[in-house]
Design an enzyme around this catalytic site. Structure first.
Site, PDB file in Angstrom:
ATOM      1  N   LYS A  41      69.155 -78.285  64.792  1.00 55.94           N
ATOM      2  CA  LYS A  41      69.871 -77.253  63.744  1.00 55.94           C
ATOM      3  C   LYS A  41      70.962 -78.028  63.194  1.00 55.94           C
ATOM      4  O   LYS A  41      71.313 -79.245  63.688  1.00 55.94           O
ATOM      5  CB  LYS A  41      70.122 -76.150  64.136  1.00 55.94           C
ATOM      6  N   ARG A 147      75.501 -61.824  70.322  1.00 57.47           N
ATOM      7  CA  ARG A 147      75.266 -62.132  68.971  1.00 57.47           C
ATOM      8  C   ARG A 147      73.693 -61.648  68.553  1.00 57.47           C
ATOM      9  O   ARG A 147      73.661 -60.654  67.648  1.00 57.47           O
ATOM     10  CB  ARG A 147      75.614 -63.766  68.662  1.00 57.47           C
ATOM     11  N   TYR A 269     100.499 -85.337  48.905  1.00 59.47           N
ATOM     12  CA  TYR A 269     100.427 -83.984  48.319  1.00 59.47           C
ATOM     13  C   TYR A 269     101.365 -83.322  49.072  1.00 59.47           C
ATOM     14  O   TYR A 269     101.682 -83.677  50.355  1.00 59.47           O
ATOM     15  CB  TYR A 269      99.305 -83.357  48.323  1.00 59.47           C
ATOM     16  N   MET A 317      91.221 -84.344  49.071  1.00 59.96           N
ATOM     17  CA  MET A 317      89.907 -84.389  48.971  1.00 59.96           C
ATOM     18  C   MET A 317      89.042 -85.628  49.119  1.00 59.96           C
ATOM     19  O   MET A 317      87.902 -85.681  49.623  1.00 59.96           O
ATOM     20  CB  MET A 317      89.299 -83.844  47.759  1.00 59.96           C
TER      21      MET A 317
HETATM   22  C1  LIG Z   1      72.743 -74.401  69.455  1.00 64.70           C
HETATM   23  C2  LIG Z   1      72.106 -73.738  70.389  1.00 64.70           C
HETATM   24  C3  LIG Z   1      71.721 -74.785  71.605  1.00 64.70           C
HETATM   25  C4  LIG Z   1      72.393 -75.908  71.783  1.00 64.70           C
HETATM   26  O1  LIG Z   1      73.651 -75.910  72.224  1.00 64.70           O
HETATM   27  P1  LIG Z   1      74.692 -77.198  72.717  1.00 64.70           P
HETATM   28  O2  LIG Z   1      75.840 -76.775  73.365  1.00 64.70           O
HETATM   29  O3  LIG Z   1      74.710 -78.076  71.560  1.00 64.70           O
HETATM   30  O4  LIG Z   1      73.755 -78.063  73.476  1.00 64.70           O
HETATM   31  C5  LIG Z   1      70.877 -74.198  72.478  1.00 64.70           C
HETATM   32  N1  LIG Z   1      70.491 -72.755  72.477  1.00 64.70           N
HETATM   33  C6  LIG Z   1      70.874 -72.079  71.255  1.00 64.70           C
HETATM   34  C7  LIG Z   1      70.241 -70.570  71.183  1.00 64.70           C
HETATM   35  C8  LIG Z   1      71.766 -72.382  70.405  1.00 64.70           C
HETATM   36  O5  LIG Z   1      72.071 -71.724  69.317  1.00 64.70           O
END
Ligand SMILES: *Cc1c(COP(=O)(O)O)cnc(C)c1O
Length: 376
Positions: A41, A147, A269, A317
């Site tokens: 992701k 969540r 800055y 920036m």
């Molecule tokens: C992001 C995520 C992972 C991976 O987690 P890491 O801590 O980066 O290994 C696994 N399962 C779910 C549901 C996630 O959202």
């Protein structure tokens, strides 16, 4: 005139795909005979899904996990150059559920939805019934994150109405750990118990439990499919121990200008840094727009020949300023390449200096860097 971006770019991000593959292979061996997926992701945690996915697929990874449907499409696109038989074996799941009205996009693109609540289970079942097919999905059970996933009431309801799963081929029951990186936190054991109790009430199917840190809690945490993310990219999954993973990125930048500052003077800055003695200040073309966090101002370090030079003043920036007073002029001059992330300052150390975690440093990596991919 040069058009070579490696010469004109202010900074070069080097991604070691060989190290990503070595990290995945290490975890694959650790969880065997369970399967090891790769969580890719957020553009493979900032490293670039288009390059990371084919490298991992070539190494044998057959399950990729993303957060959003569009990311799953990007994984499928990245797999196009991969051998067709390997492509056909690959499963891609999208954790973010079933966007309303988009059910047909999942089978059309060979993407598995992760069904997070009873409404999504009902929608998937209705869609399967309308097509007269049995359709695959992953179902997420919440064991303590609050969540996504079926909460305790929804689990009770489903366990009492298993007919709600008709037409759904449950590829995996999954859950996600809240505190896996804290190895003395009892929460992981509690989630393990809740997950086992849930599985006992549901039709038998494969199960998926561990993220990167979860893998290091031992065999009984592996189930059928592990889901490592950060560890693939070199973040330490065992923060209480030295990092078992290889670093995967380095960030180098040129000094754009080096100047002698008269005293008293200020830098940047807000005139936030006051020069109190004769000083030399060097400027680098990396800033918060590149994901070099503003919180690193006055706290972070850049390395010149392995020697730490403190970041002084605020991060702008596009620019940061470092104090190179203690370095010889031959070491710190305009055009000189210095290390922002690398062997002297791995991602986790940069994160600690910026008051954050390695994940945020990686997923913030900027789009202006010239990227070089090494494949070993
Ligand atoms: C992001 C995520 C992972 C991976 O987690 P890491 O801590 O980066 O290994 C696994 N399962 C779910 C549901 C996630 O959202």
């Amino acid at each position: 005139m040069t058009t070579d971006p490696s010469l004109s770019a202010c900074a070069i991000l080097t991604v070691d795909l060989g190290a990503v593959v070595a990290n995945w292979t290490q975890l694959r061996d650790r969880v065997a005979p369970a399967e090891c997926s790769a969580v890719v992701k957020a553009d493979a945690y900032g490293l670039g899904v288009a390059r990371v996915v084919p490298a991992l697929a070539a190494a044998g990874c057959r399950t990729f996990v993303v957060a959003q449907f569009e990311e799953a499409l990007a994984v499928r696109r990245a797999l196009e150059p991969v051998a067709p038989d390997a492509q056909a074996e690959v499963q891609v799941f999208s954790l973010g559920g079933l966007p309303p009205g988009h059910e047909a996009d999942f089978p059309a693109n060979r993407i598995l939805p992760v069904l997070n609540h009873l409404g999504e289970i009902a929608a998937w079942r209705a869609f399967a019934a309308a097509r007269g097919e049995v359709l695959p999905a992953v179902i997420h059970i919440d064991t303590g994150m609050n969540r996504l996933g079926l909460g305790p009431d929804e689990l009770d309801a489903l366990a009492g109405h298993l007919e709600w799963l008709e037409g759904i081929d449950v590829r995996y029951w999954m859950t996600h750990l809240a505190c896996a990186d804290e190895f003395d936190n009892p929460m992981t054991g509690e989630q393990l118990e809740r997950f086992r109790a849930a599985l006992a009430r549901l039709p038998k199917a494969k199960a998926s439990f561990a993220n990167s840190s979860g893998i290091f809690h031992g065999k009984d945490h592996h189930f059928d499919l592990a889901r490592p993310g950060c560890a693939l990219y070199g973040v330490n999954p065992t923060p209480h121990l030295s990092n078992p993973m290889r670093d995967t990125i380095r960030l180098d930048a040129r000094l754009l200008q080096v100047r002698n500052c008269a005293v008293p003077m200020t830098v940047g800055y807000g005139a936030a840094h006051k020069v109190t003695g004769p000083a030399r200040i060097a400027t680098i073309g990396v800033g918060y727009a590149d994901g070099y966090l503003r919180a690193l101002g006055g706290r972070g370090h850049v390395f010149v020949d392995g020697v730490a030079a403190p970041i002084v003043g605020r991060i702008s920036m596009d620019l940061i300023t470092i104090d190179v007073t203690s370095l010889p002029e031959s070491a710190a001059h305009a055009g000189r390449v210095v290390e922002l992330i690398g062997p002297s300052r791995p991602v986790d150390r940069v994160a600690a200096e910026g008051g954050t975690i390695g994940y945020e440093i990686l997923t913030s990596l900027g789009r202006r860097y010239h990227r070089v991919y090494q494949s070993e």
